[in-house]
Design a protein around this motif. Sequence first.
Motif, PDB file in Angstrom:
ATOM      1  N   GLU A  85       0.750  -1.247  -0.101  1.00 11.14           N
ATOM      2  CA  GLU A  85      -0.421   0.127   0.430  1.00 11.14           C
ATOM      3  C   GLU A  85       0.987   1.975   0.010  1.00 11.14           C
ATOM      4  O   GLU A  85       1.544   1.439   0.505  1.00 11.14           O
ATOM      5  N   ARG A  86       0.275   2.288  -0.317  1.00 10.01           N
ATOM      6  CA  ARG A  86       0.699   3.884  -0.439  1.00 10.01           C
ATOM      7  C   ARG A  86       2.097   3.875  -0.678  1.00 10.01           C
ATOM      8  O   ARG A  86       3.168   4.394  -0.275  1.00 10.01           O
ATOM      9  N   TYR A 109      -2.599  -7.483   7.968  1.00 13.59           N
ATOM     10  CA  TYR A 109      -1.925  -6.280   8.646  1.00 13.59           C
ATOM     11  C   TYR A 109      -1.929  -6.963  10.130  1.00 13.59           C
ATOM     12  O   TYR A 109      -1.359  -5.689  10.858  1.00 13.59           O
ATOM     13  N   ASP A 143       0.936   2.577   7.398  1.00 19.91           N
ATOM     14  CA  ASP A 143       0.759   3.798   6.676  1.00 19.91           C
ATOM     15  C   ASP A 143       2.219   4.457   6.880  1.00 19.91           C
ATOM     16  O   ASP A 143       2.121   4.990   8.074  1.00 19.91           O
ATOM     17  N   GLU A 186      -2.757   8.185  11.077  1.00 15.14           N
ATOM     18  CA  GLU A 186      -3.226   7.469  10.039  1.00 15.14           C
ATOM     19  C   GLU A 186      -2.803   8.054   8.619  1.00 15.14           C
ATOM     20  O   GLU A 186      -2.938   9.221   8.650  1.00 15.14           O
ATOM     21  N   SER A 187      -2.309   7.307   7.220  1.00 16.71           N
ATOM     22  CA  SER A 187      -2.228   8.141   6.146  1.00 16.71           C
ATOM     23  C   SER A 187      -1.559  10.066   5.963  1.00 16.71           C
ATOM     24  O   SER A 187      -1.915  10.527   5.865  1.00 16.71           O
ATOM     25  N   SER A 206     -10.706   2.237   9.750  1.00 14.86           N
ATOM     26  CA  SER A 206     -10.694   1.136   7.639  1.00 14.86           C
ATOM     27  C   SER A 206     -10.059   2.336   7.234  1.00 14.86           C
ATOM     28  O   SER A 206      -9.454   2.394   6.863  1.00 14.86           O
ATOM     29  N   TRP A 207     -11.622   1.493   6.081  1.00 16.06           N
ATOM     30  CA  TRP A 207     -11.630   2.370   4.938  1.00 16.06           C
ATOM     31  C   TRP A 207     -12.947   3.363   4.707  1.00 16.06           C
ATOM     32  O   TRP A 207     -13.119   3.959   4.118  1.00 16.06           O
ATOM     33  N   GLN A 241      -9.868  10.123   2.213  1.00 15.10           N
ATOM     34  CA  GLN A 241      -8.339   9.986   3.242  1.00 15.10           C
ATOM     35  C   GLN A 241      -7.624  10.810   2.907  1.00 15.10           C
ATOM     36  O   GLN A 241      -7.306  10.410   1.368  1.00 15.10           O
TER      37      GLN A 241
END
Length: 424
Positions: A85-86, A109, A143, A186-187, A206-207, A241
């Motif tokens: 991811e990312r 995860y 993240d 996060e992110s 989460s999402w 997000q």
Amino acid sequence: MMEKSYIHNGVPWFDQKGETVNAHGVCLLKEGEKYYLFGEYKTDDVNKYIGFSCYSTENLSDWYFEGLALQPQNEGLLGPNRIGERPKVIKNHKTGKFVMLMHTDDLKYMDPCIGLATCDSIDGTFEFQGPLLFNGEPIRRWDLGTFVDEDGTAYLLIHEGDIYRLSDDYLTAVEKVSENIAPGGESPAMFRQDENYFIMFSNKTSWERNDNYYLVAKDLHGPWVNQGLFCPEGSLTYNSQCSFVFSLEAKGKNVPIYMGDRWSFPQQASSATQVWLPITVVGKTCLIPEYWPVWDSETISKVSIEGIEEPLEFQSNKNGESVSYTFNGSQVIVFGTSDCHSGYADFLIYDELGELIHTAVVDFYSLVPDSNSRYVSPKFPTGNYMLKVIVTGTNGVWYKKDGTKFGSDDFYVTLQRVKVCNED
Ligand code: DGJ
């Protein structure tokens, strides 16, 4: 007339072949005259790593699929049945190499680790190098984001707010410059405006979308001050997000552009979309005051697409129910409402010979109701076409690590109107 530099938010984008742009958790770089977008090449079923994609564009509107920037690996951190991811790509001007950092993990995860890949050219195939090391040890976190300062020093940003300075060649982490500045965050995404550094975070849902927030500091070592939300409270960051902030040269200055994900689990490949909006910075505050469904990246202004509007009222939650609309033009935009009772719809376009020429899957789910454009078709030669929208009877439902259920509780598809545009 459809302008070239328009960015449509919250709708699938299509590449040179009319296929959905599949890049998520993205970053954007400018190299020469082109912008390059790197992102997660998502699936529509099992959530697992199948590569990172690269798309290029000259106008932030017409996307060209360059291919996979990083392939799935035969084994290891990004091998079979792993999460990737990312991806964040940064150019090292000293070595001339492009460095990609990413989150690797197992499917639950539970085995997070920051990975490293490199490439000699921006549109080449990256080579996976293994974990990024700090003091000789992998960084076992998830993240991430990256930030390159004006002097070329690069930083790795981590969820919860750890910030690492990278070595001159960007291939290792050499200093932890800040720690835990955003517990539960996060992110991370960072940008600099004049003497202030801004870092954004989402909360952990989460999402699902939530109200993202930001901190500001004059020095990356801190002190960092939590400045609260940068979008109106309750808008859930306009249903997105944060992922990255790109400094766009427009109108003779650098404008920070917020780039966020409107996730759509499980059909991320088809239906997760982007929300990109300019950020207004005044001193130590940053704000995205308004949601712009479509805006011009040259003038940094909200725009309205010219076209002829007609009602197309439809609401159904029954699998297979559909509505059709014939039009003469080169593009159709469909407006509808997303909410927490809604699901996926298939969008099909047929030419006048009855041949299916385009398909897309659109997610009508959002926790906060939103009435806006839900589909903007690719541009076709001016002609006669038929649009068909079919209720799929499927919806987005998912669970957080702790078992919390998220997503839709029904399968509705709700349309209000269409707009037909003509290039001629
Ligand atoms: C939130 C993270 O920000 C995403 O990148 C992704 O890992 C999801 N969690 C998975 O639930």
